[in-house]
Scaffold this active site. Structure first.
Site, mmCIF file in Angstrom:
data_model
loop_
_atom_site.group_PDB
_atom_site.id
_atom_site.type_symbol
_atom_site.label_atom_id
_atom_site.label_comp_id
_atom_site.label_asym_id
_atom_site.label_seq_id
_atom_site.Cartn_x
_atom_site.Cartn_y
_atom_site.Cartn_z
ATOM 1 C CG HIS A 86 -1.975 1.010 1.203
ATOM 2 N ND1 HIS A 86 -1.755 2.317 1.556
ATOM 3 C CD2 HIS A 86 -3.265 0.922 0.820
ATOM 4 C CE1 HIS A 86 -2.886 2.995 1.399
ATOM 5 N NE2 HIS A 86 -3.817 2.188 0.947
ATOM 6 C CD GLU A 134 -5.766 2.698 -2.689
ATOM 7 O OE1 GLU A 134 -6.759 2.067 -2.350
ATOM 8 O OE2 GLU A 134 -4.990 3.241 -1.873
HETATM 9 O O1 G3P Z 1 -6.744 1.293 0.432
HETATM 10 C C1 G3P Z 1 -7.771 2.216 0.263
HETATM 11 C C2 G3P Z 1 -7.353 3.569 0.633
HETATM 12 O O2 G3P Z 1 -6.004 3.865 0.520
HETATM 13 C C3 G3P Z 1 -8.212 4.635 0.047
HETATM 14 O O3 G3P Z 1 -8.303 5.593 1.065
HETATM 15 O O4 G3P Z 1 -9.459 7.259 2.384
HETATM 16 O O5 G3P Z 1 -8.935 7.691 -0.013
HETATM 17 O O6 G3P Z 1 -10.701 6.027 0.590
HETATM 18 P P1 G3P Z 1 -9.418 6.707 0.997
#
Ligand code: G3P
Length: 208
Positions: A86, A134
């Site tokens: 992550h 992400e």
């Molecule tokens: O792994 C999911 C996360 O990193 C996304 O975070 O708070 O942007 O939904 P958020």
């Protein structure tokens, strides 16, 4: 197609509070993959039918290692998988490679994160069970990967052969729909659920 839903509790909740939110999530959909701290795997796996993943494991074998999390330990506690790499817990590529191989050996599923297309292409070669992209700069905010980087999702769709999820800043039902329309097979949430006043209601709004 029903989206694959991943919820990452990060360290927002732990112990009793993590169990409470897990039970609320389970009421909405038992198929959800829930990423929890290693110390919460046992209780949450025992008390819910969710797919419980640790947020990280190490590749070491049982023995003389202090303070590491073994894939065996997560499995024994009832976890079915682990997150790896992550953006908040980056691993170098060699470590990631060894860790995925270790998890495969004991049949612990891996959900591996990538920050961008280039990293996703590299990680794809390691054949994790799931790949989630992400953009780190959008994580935890209110601007979603779907609305801010639609071209990223479509280019992943074109270039990546395996199914993939996207996450970062997703906070509306429309964000989820757009991610799916652009080619993702699922989405990862954290703050929208972990910080919601009523997590169950919020989750229903997002996915039902
Ligand atoms: O792994 C999911 C996360 O990193 C996304 O975070 O708070 O942007 O939904 P958020």
């Amino acid at each position: 197609m029903k989206p694959i839903i991943v919820i990452n509790l990060k360290t927002y909740q732990q112990g009793k509070k993590a169990i409470d939110i897990a039970k609320k999530i389970e009421k909405v959909d038992k198929e959800i993959i829930l990423g929890v701290q290693a110390s919460d795997v046992y209780e949450i796996a025992k008390k819910t039918k969710l797919k419980v993943y640790a947020q990280h494991v190490d590749y070491f074998l049982p023995g003389r290692n202090t303070g590491y999390i073994l894939p065996e330990a997560v499995k024994k506690d009832g976890g079915v998988g682990t997150f790896l790499n992550h953006s908040e817990h980056k691993l170098n590529f060699e470590v990631l490679k060894k860790t995925i191989a270790r998890c495969k050996k004991i049949k612990l599923k891996t959900l591996v994160f990538a920050n961008n297309l280039k990293e996703a292409e590299k990680i794809q070669s390691l054949k994790p069970d799931y790949l989630a992209i992400e953009p780190p700069e959008l994580v935890g905010g209110k601007k979603s990967v779907s609305t801010e980087k639609p071209e990223l999702i479509s280019s992943i769709k074109k270039k990546i052969k395996m199914k993939f999820l996207v996450g970062a800043g997703i906070h509306t039902r429309e964000d989820v729909k757009l991610a799916m329309k652009l080619g993702a097979s699922g989405v990862a949430f954290s703050s929208v659920i972990t910080k919601a006043k009523n997590p169950e209601k919020k989750l229903r709004e997002m996915i039902k």
